[in-house]
Design a protein around this motif. Sequence first.
Motif, short mmCIF file in Angstrom:
data_model
loop_
_atom_site.label_atom_id
_atom_site.label_comp_id
_atom_site.label_asym_id
_atom_site.label_seq_id
_atom_site.Cartn_x
_atom_site.Cartn_y
_atom_site.Cartn_z
N ASN A 83 1.09 3.84 -15.22
CA ASN A 83 0.76 2.48 -15.62
C ASN A 83 2.01 1.88 -14.67
O ASN A 83 1.54 0.38 -14.64
CB ASN A 83 2.20 2.04 -17.10
N ARG A 84 2.62 1.64 -13.88
CA ARG A 84 3.35 1.28 -12.96
C ARG A 84 2.21 1.36 -12.34
O ARG A 84 2.47 -0.34 -11.42
CB ARG A 84 4.78 1.95 -12.86
N GLY A 85 1.69 2.48 -11.25
CA GLY A 85 0.74 2.30 -10.53
C GLY A 85 -0.44 1.25 -10.98
O GLY A 85 -0.67 0.61 -10.08
N LEU A 86 -0.59 1.08 -11.90
CA LEU A 86 -2.18 0.71 -12.55
C LEU A 86 -1.73 -1.14 -12.35
O LEU A 86 -2.58 -1.64 -12.25
CB LEU A 86 -2.18 1.45 -13.75
N THR A 87 -0.92 -1.47 -12.89
CA THR A 87 0.13 -2.98 -12.68
C THR A 87 -0.32 -2.93 -11.30
O THR A 87 -0.90 -3.91 -11.48
CB THR A 87 0.83 -2.41 -13.63
N GLN A 125 -1.96 -6.27 -7.23
CA GLN A 125 -2.87 -6.37 -5.60
C GLN A 125 -3.85 -6.28 -5.75
O GLN A 125 -4.59 -6.47 -5.04
CB GLN A 125 -1.88 -5.37 -4.82
N ASN A 126 -4.94 -6.52 -6.92
CA ASN A 126 -6.25 -6.43 -6.47
C ASN A 126 -6.86 -5.38 -6.17
O ASN A 126 -7.69 -5.39 -4.99
CB ASN A 126 -6.81 -7.78 -6.69
N ASN A 127 -5.85 -4.14 -5.86
CA ASN A 127 -5.92 -3.48 -5.39
C ASN A 127 -7.54 -1.63 -6.12
O ASN A 127 -7.39 -1.55 -6.88
CB ASN A 127 -5.72 -1.88 -4.98
N LYS A 128 -8.76 -2.08 -5.52
CA LYS A 128 -9.89 -1.29 -6.66
C LYS A 128 -9.64 0.29 -6.81
O LYS A 128 -9.77 0.50 -7.71
CB LYS A 128 -11.35 -1.69 -6.54
N HIS A 129 -9.29 1.04 -5.42
CA HIS A 129 -8.64 2.53 -4.57
C HIS A 129 -7.77 2.63 -6.27
O HIS A 129 -8.50 4.11 -6.52
CB HIS A 129 -8.93 2.41 -3.88
N ILE A 168 0.83 -1.02 0.02
CA ILE A 168 -0.26 -0.04 -0.13
C ILE A 168 1.07 1.58 0.13
O ILE A 168 0.66 2.43 -1.02
CB ILE A 168 -0.71 -0.11 1.60
N ALA A 169 1.65 1.21 0.96
CA ALA A 169 3.14 2.61 0.96
C ALA A 169 3.67 3.24 -0.37
O ALA A 169 3.54 3.71 -1.15
CB ALA A 169 4.16 1.94 2.22
#
Length: 555
Positions: A86-90, A95-99, A60-61
């Motif tokens: 793109n890196r953050g989206l990947t 991590q299956n983090n919807k937010h 998360i961090a």
Amino acid sequence: MRRIYLFALCVFVAAACWADNSQLLNELDQTIGQREQFVNSKREKIDFLKKKIHGETDSIAVLKYTDDLFNEYYVFKFDSAMAYANRGLTLAMNQNNKHYTALFNIHLAEILATGGLYSEAIRQLDSTKEVEPALLFKYYYAYFSVYSYWSDYCNDQTFSPLYRQKATDYLKQAMQYADENDPLFKFYQGEQNVYVEPDEQKARQFYHNILKSTDEQSRIYAMASYALAGNYHVGGDDEKYEEYLIRAALSDLKCCTMENLALQTLAVYLFQKDQCHIERAERYINISMEDAKFYNNRLRILEISRILPQIMTTYQDKVERKNNNLRRSIIFISLLGIGLLGAAYFIYRQNRKLAASRRELAENNRQLQTLNSQLADSNQQQTELNAQLHDLNQRLVDTNKRRESLASIYIDLCAKYIDKLGKFQTLVKRKIKANQAQELLQTISSARVSEEDAATFLNRFDKAFLELYPTFVEELNALIIPEGRIQQKSPGTLNTELRTFALIRLGVKNTADIAGLLFLSPQTIYNCRSVTKGKAVNKDTFDEDVLRLCTVIKV
């Protein structure tokens, strides 16, 4: 009179505004000179975040730091912002983090729209399936931003109104989810009063509130300043439009915003406003091009490329005119220099002539001073001679007076003796007629009568001689040794010795003649002369020295 006051007030306010904008432009120029410092500060902040993300193990961090890096790169470097989106989206999808999946989808759409990829940005937003309520404002606002950029890009009568309407609709939707605690909330309210519920004054008030409560080195300050500039531009206030464009450009520079529009817009405004600002406009547009290349925003590069040739052509024309003026000035200055050299040579020659004339004049003056000095000496001598002559004349006058006095005494003495002789003749006649011969003989033989006559003569002689030669006694004593000097019995009288030498001074040298005049015997006079000469300082020349006594009669 009131009209005059109002006119003067307007002129003063206009002058004050212009003076403020000039000061802001100077501040902008100084800030441009410090760009490298702001860029270095930005890079230090990015490097700090990169170090944090490399040492972080919490997923998360990591997503949070990736989001921070995207926000830092969003207006700083296009490719890096795209890479971190793109890196953050990947990472979020893995991590299956919807937010964060939704958030980076929105970021990707924002950066695509910034690069002019509007269709791709819309598709990216459309592909976002699940958006939690906390991101709905950001989600719809992203649509608003994309369609606003698209409308500005088209700038036509067909597609531009269509995209502008879609942007307004999405802004209206977004404002339903706006958070009042969001620092950008007032900015969004201002945008609402621009696009959804048009009210220039309200929008202006919201933007001003942001500027009052926000630091100049924040991104929101730059956004509010640029929006406020557009608001004043619509209202027709060009001075305020220019002022807030400058403020927006200043804030962009301090925030290190390479994806800036304010400096580019200010360059175009200055170019169109007045040709005297062409140099500033050329410098600002070139800096905007450098920033666009650094950011790698192809759309912005194209936009600037369309404007740059016009500014550069005008700038080159101005430079050419300036160069022509400079050439003419150089030619004029060269001719003037030649003329000055000729004048200097002429002045040099004249100065030499003048110096020679001055030297000659100085020599003449020196000679004149010498002559004047000599003349002054001559005048002094003449004055002294005149004084001496005056003194001699005065002495001559006094001598004449003494001679007149002596003549008067002589005449008086003669008159008395003539009178006495007449009386004596009368007496003789009477005595003879009276047969008194014996009596007459006794009278003639009387010694008393002769002594009286002698005394009278000697007194008159003393008086006359001393009046004519008042220094005779002193000068005669100067010829005699001190112990033998002759003393007068009383002032104004002479004794036998003094009378003897007085007669010698008058030219009576014979001893017998002197004895007859003084009623004395020749032996007595001889003895007197011998004794006195024996006491003389210089016996050989004593008689001649006596003749030279009282040569100059002293007054």
